[in-house]
Design an enzyme around this catalytic site. Structure first.
Site, mmCIF file in Angstrom:
data_model
loop_
_atom_site.group_PDB
_atom_site.id
_atom_site.type_symbol
_atom_site.label_atom_id
_atom_site.label_comp_id
_atom_site.label_asym_id
_atom_site.label_seq_id
_atom_site.Cartn_x
_atom_site.Cartn_y
_atom_site.Cartn_z
ATOM 1 C CG HIS A 1 -53.618 6.745 -56.602
ATOM 2 N ND1 HIS A 1 -53.055 7.911 -57.087
ATOM 3 C CD2 HIS A 1 -53.114 6.578 -55.350
ATOM 4 C CE1 HIS A 1 -52.253 8.426 -56.171
ATOM 5 N NE2 HIS A 1 -52.270 7.634 -55.105
ATOM 6 C CG ASP B 1 -52.229 2.792 -60.984
ATOM 7 O OD1 ASP B 1 -51.059 2.409 -60.728
ATOM 8 O OD2 ASP B 1 -52.834 3.623 -60.284
ATOM 9 C CD GLN C 1 -50.354 0.093 -53.661
ATOM 10 O OE1 GLN C 1 -49.831 -0.808 -53.017
ATOM 11 N NE2 GLN C 1 -50.182 1.372 -53.358
ATOM 12 C CE LYS D 1 -47.524 3.892 -54.801
ATOM 13 N NZ LYS D 1 -47.785 4.510 -53.494
ATOM 14 C CB CYS E 1 -54.411 9.658 -53.719
ATOM 15 S SG CYS E 1 -53.182 10.789 -53.056
#
Length: 404
Positions: A120, A197, A200, A223, A362
């Site tokens: 991302h 990251d 998610q 999220k 993104c």
């Protein structure tokens, strides 16, 4: 897991869009909020609001207690220690903090950062800042034909000048689940720290940062069914000791004089100014809700949804799915045969009440690698159902009929 009971906890899922029941499949961008989160935010603003850490009166103490309790909830959620959790506004803030506070003072021209091509932008642009300003080199690792990422290729990309590996836990476009544990082990064997990251990953599966072995793990509250403007980053104690403050201001200081400044201990050292008090309290309520449902139960339900959606979408021979890695999450990016743009497809789906994302998500380096400019993306959450998969397919069939 009683999905209908869970759906009843989310007020927005009862509404209609364009005269159709809302089918919300844009969870990869931002998830909806349960009543527990909405109530916690309302309570904090209406009856309990005050600034934190700075007052001795009742409301300030109450707000501080509720705010700081969330640090412990995040630590338990990630299997970390409380003093390794820096509260912030989300993953973007966390990765920028690492870029400015840890990497910038340590990296020299020619030093390298290894990235996957499916990152991302939040895990790309902060490293581009170092490339532009300090001559740092970005090394890219491509994904396989099915969208999977070979951990060994990431490890093999590490050279003598590599100072960091920065990789996603779960692709927001392809749904690929990355073996970050293997990457961390291989990188550490070469003396290289790893940033993950988790925007998610933390949503769709249980996360154990100690088990993964990463040095940094960033999460985003909105999220995780929590408020926007909330999040945190796990920083391993060794890395935190190496990090300088990212921003200066209130709360992160010990003493300030005309000639000098000294800083408080981590993690407060990296939390300058009045924080997003109510957003963080709302994130705590979201984590309580997730704990009540159970991350294992959520993962099992979403696997059923992913398997069902995979079968249904692969039955559309005019649909081009991007990413078919084994064990992928319930995230599906696609285009239609012909000239229909992703934005046009999304507009038709919206007329049927189906909310999906359209664009480059993104992730422009990934779009270039895939040979597309944009895709539609249907991303599922714990409250989605197989009936909503059917609604997506029905809407796609209408789009195909209109654009064929």
């Amino acid at each position: 897991m009683d999905v209908q009971k869970i759906r009843a906890d989310f007020p927005i899922l009862s509404r209609e869009v364009n005269g159709k029941p809302l089918v919300y499949l844009d969870n990869g961008a931002s998830a909806q909020k349960p009543r527990a989160v909405i109530d916690a935010v309302t309570q904090a603003y209406s009856m309990e609001y005050a600034n934190v850490h700075r007052g001795l009166h009742f409301l300030s103490n109450l707000a501080t207690e509720k705010y700081e309790a969330v640090r412990g909830k995040i630590a338990r959620f990630l299997n970390a220690d409380e003093d390794e959790i820096v509260l912030n506004t989300g993953t973007t803030a966390g990765i920028n903090m690492v870029s400015y506070g840890w990497a910038a003072p340590r990296f020299e021209p020619g030093d390298e950062i290894v990235l996957s091509v499916m990152e991302h932008h939040a895990n790309i642009v902060p490293w581009h800042f170092l490339r532009e300003r300090q001559g740092v080199v970005l090394k890219w690792v491509d994904v396989e034909h099915d969208g999977s990422l070979d951990p060994q290729k990431v490890i093999d990309a590490i050279g003598p000048r590599t100072k960091l590996v920065a990789v996603t836990h779960l692709s927001n476009v392809l749904g690929t689940v990355v073996d970050v544990k293997a990457i961390c082990a291989g990188a550490h064997d070469k003396g290289v720290p790893v940033l993950v990251d988790g925007s998610q990953g933390a949503v769709h599966m249980p996360v154990d940062v100690k088990g993964i072995g990463c040095d940094f793990y960033a999460i985003t509250g909105h999220k995780l069914y929590g408020p926007s403007g909330s999040g945190a980053i796990y920083v391993a104690r060794e890395r935190m000791a190496e990090m300088r403050p990212f921003m200066g201001g209130g709360d992160m200081i010990r003493e300030v004089s005309k000639d000098a400044v000294s800083y408080t201990e981590p993690p407060m050292k990296f939390e300058a100014g009045t924080p997003g008090i109510v957003s963080i309290i709302g994130l705590g309520a979201a984590l309580d809700y997730l704990e009540g449902v159970g991350m294992e139960a959520i993962a099992a339900h979403e696997k059923e949804i992913a398997d069902y959606a995979d079968r249904r979408l692969k039955g559309l021979n005019w649909l081009n799915l991007q990413g078919t890695a084994p064990g992928k999450a319930a995230i599906f990016s696609f285009t239609l045969n012909g000239a229909a743009h992703a934005h046009d497809i999304s507009t038709i789906l919206d007329k049927k009440g189906v909310a999906v994302r359209a664009g480059h998500h993104c992730a422009q380096p990934l779009m270039e690698h895939l040979g597309v400019t944009a895709t539609c993306r249907a991303s599922f959450g714990m409250y989605n159902t197989t009936q909503e998969v059917d609604a997506l397919v029905d809407a796609l069939e209408l789009a195909q009929e209109l654009f064929a």
